[in-house]
Design a protein around this motif. Structure first.
Motif, PDB file in Angstrom:
ATOM      1  N   SER A   1       0.830  -1.209   0.000  1.00 18.72           N
ATOM      2  CA  SER A   1       0.000   0.000   0.000  1.00 18.72           C
ATOM      3  C   SER A   1       0.861   1.255   0.000  1.00 18.72           C
ATOM      4  O   SER A   1       0.579   2.219  -0.705  1.00 18.72           O
ATOM      5  CB  SER A   1      -0.916   0.023   1.221  1.00 18.72           C
ATOM      6  N   SER A   2       1.950   1.273   0.802  1.00 18.81           N
ATOM      7  CA  SER A   2       2.808   2.457   0.833  1.00 18.81           C
ATOM      8  C   SER A   2       3.501   2.674  -0.500  1.00 18.81           C
ATOM      9  O   SER A   2       3.621   3.802  -0.959  1.00 18.81           O
ATOM     10  CB  SER A   2       3.898   2.381   1.872  1.00 18.81           C
ATOM     11  N   LEU A   3       3.967   1.607  -1.129  1.00 20.79           N
ATOM     12  CA  LEU A   3       4.634   1.759  -2.416  1.00 20.79           C
ATOM     13  C   LEU A   3       3.683   2.288  -3.476  1.00 20.79           C
ATOM     14  O   LEU A   3       4.021   3.192  -4.240  1.00 20.79           O
ATOM     15  CB  LEU A   3       5.243   0.432  -2.854  1.00 20.79           C
ATOM     16  N   LEU A   4       2.480   1.746  -3.520  1.00 24.64           N
ATOM     17  CA  LEU A   4       1.499   2.216  -4.501  1.00 24.64           C
ATOM     18  C   LEU A   4       1.075   3.649  -4.211  1.00 24.64           C
ATOM     19  O   LEU A   4       0.907   4.442  -5.131  1.00 24.64           O
ATOM     20  CB  LEU A   4       0.296   1.278  -4.543  1.00 24.64           C
TER      21      LEU A   4
ATOM     22  N   LEU B   1      10.480   6.437  -8.120  1.00 25.09           N
ATOM     23  CA  LEU B   1       9.279   5.977  -7.408  1.00 25.09           C
ATOM     24  C   LEU B   1       8.610   4.817  -8.142  1.00 25.09           C
ATOM     25  O   LEU B   1       8.142   3.868  -7.525  1.00 25.09           O
ATOM     26  CB  LEU B   1       8.291   7.121  -7.219  1.00 25.09           C
ATOM     27  N   MET B   2       8.565   4.910  -9.464  1.00 29.06           N
ATOM     28  CA  MET B   2       7.961   3.821 -10.225  1.00 29.06           C
ATOM     29  C   MET B   2       8.789   2.541 -10.052  1.00 29.06           C
ATOM     30  O   MET B   2       8.248   1.456  -9.854  1.00 29.06           O
ATOM     31  CB  MET B   2       7.862   4.183 -11.701  1.00 29.06           C
ATOM     32  N   GLY B   3      10.114   2.664 -10.102  1.00 31.55           N
ATOM     33  CA  GLY B   3      10.979   1.508  -9.899  1.00 31.55           C
ATOM     34  C   GLY B   3      10.814   0.901  -8.523  1.00 31.55           C
ATOM     35  O   GLY B   3      10.773  -0.321  -8.363  1.00 31.55           O
ATOM     36  N   LEU B   4      10.688   1.747  -7.508  1.00 32.80           N
ATOM     37  CA  LEU B   4      10.477   1.268  -6.149  1.00 32.80           C
ATOM     38  C   LEU B   4       9.148   0.529  -6.027  1.00 32.80           C
ATOM     39  O   LEU B   4       9.061  -0.533  -5.407  1.00 32.80           O
ATOM     40  CB  LEU B   4      10.516   2.446  -5.175  1.00 32.80           C
ATOM     41  N   GLY B   5       8.117   1.061  -6.655  1.00 36.75           N
ATOM     42  CA  GLY B   5       6.805   0.406  -6.641  1.00 36.75           C
ATOM     43  C   GLY B   5       6.848  -0.943  -7.330  1.00 36.75           C
ATOM     44  O   GLY B   5       6.306  -1.937  -6.837  1.00 36.75           O
ATOM     45  N   LEU B   6       7.511  -1.021  -8.479  1.00 33.92           N
ATOM     46  CA  LEU B   6       7.619  -2.291  -9.200  1.00 33.92           C
ATOM     47  C   LEU B   6       8.452  -3.302  -8.413  1.00 33.92           C
ATOM     48  O   LEU B   6       8.133  -4.492  -8.383  1.00 33.92           O
ATOM     49  CB  LEU B   6       8.221  -2.062 -10.583  1.00 33.92           C
TER      50      LEU B   6
END
Length: 181
Positions: free
Chosen positions: A17-20, A165-170
């Protein structure tokens, strides 16, 4: 054992949830790579608008000449007093120019010309000699949409923070998926 499993599932859910949320709430940023040519007397212009107040950067990219940049307000009647920022790297034969500032929402003009390019020359649109060169301007406004008003070719480029941020989420999604298997 059941309590440990429940805590592990909850921690994965919180992480996911935090990553998204981080991806969804990433600050909007706008960047563009604009290609152009100076006119036959050595001056190139970029007319653009910002939709909101924003930190702003403009960086010239040239390969065979040393540019100077001027940044000014575009009120429809260009005068020497409209220019408020300029930059040259200080070297006569190498380097590129960069301007970092904070701009308010409004209409602006950027002028690019050769080394020792003056505000008077930017206003007049000539450096007094035959000088036609190609250039690219890397323009970034971190909190505003950039609207280019002169028909230049614009290539939107993602900003590093958005990519991170996108890389961290993936990566988070991959980690959660791997842990489920």
């Amino acid at each position: 054992m059941l309590r440990t499993l429940k805590i592990l599932v909850m921690s994965r859910t919180v992480l996911l949830s935090s990553l998204l949320a981080g991806l969804a709430l990433a600050p909007a940023a706008n960047a563009a790579l604009i290609s152009g040519n100076t006119n036959s007397t050595g001056v190139g212009y970029l007319y653009f608008s910002l939709t909101s107040d924003s930190p702003f950067q403009i960086f010239s990219i040239t390969t065979s000449w040393d540019p100077e940049l001027w940044l000014g307000n575009d009120d429809g009647d260009l005068t020497v007093d409209d220019w408020f920022a300029n930059n040259d790297d200080g070297l006569e034969f190498a380097g590129d120019a960069i301007i970092n500032t904070v701009l308010t929402a409004g209409d602006y003009i950027a002028a690019i010309g050769p080394f020792n390019f003056t505000a008077e020359e930017a206003t007049a649109g000539t450096v007094g000699e035959s000088f036609s060169q190609s250039f690219q301007l890397d323009v970034t406004a971190s909190n505003s949409e950039i609207i280019v008003r002169d028909g230049s070719m614009v290539n939107n480029v993602p900003t590093p923070a958005t990519l991170a941020l996108m890389g961290l989420g993936l990566a988070g999604l991959g980690w959660v998926r791997r842990r489920k298997v």
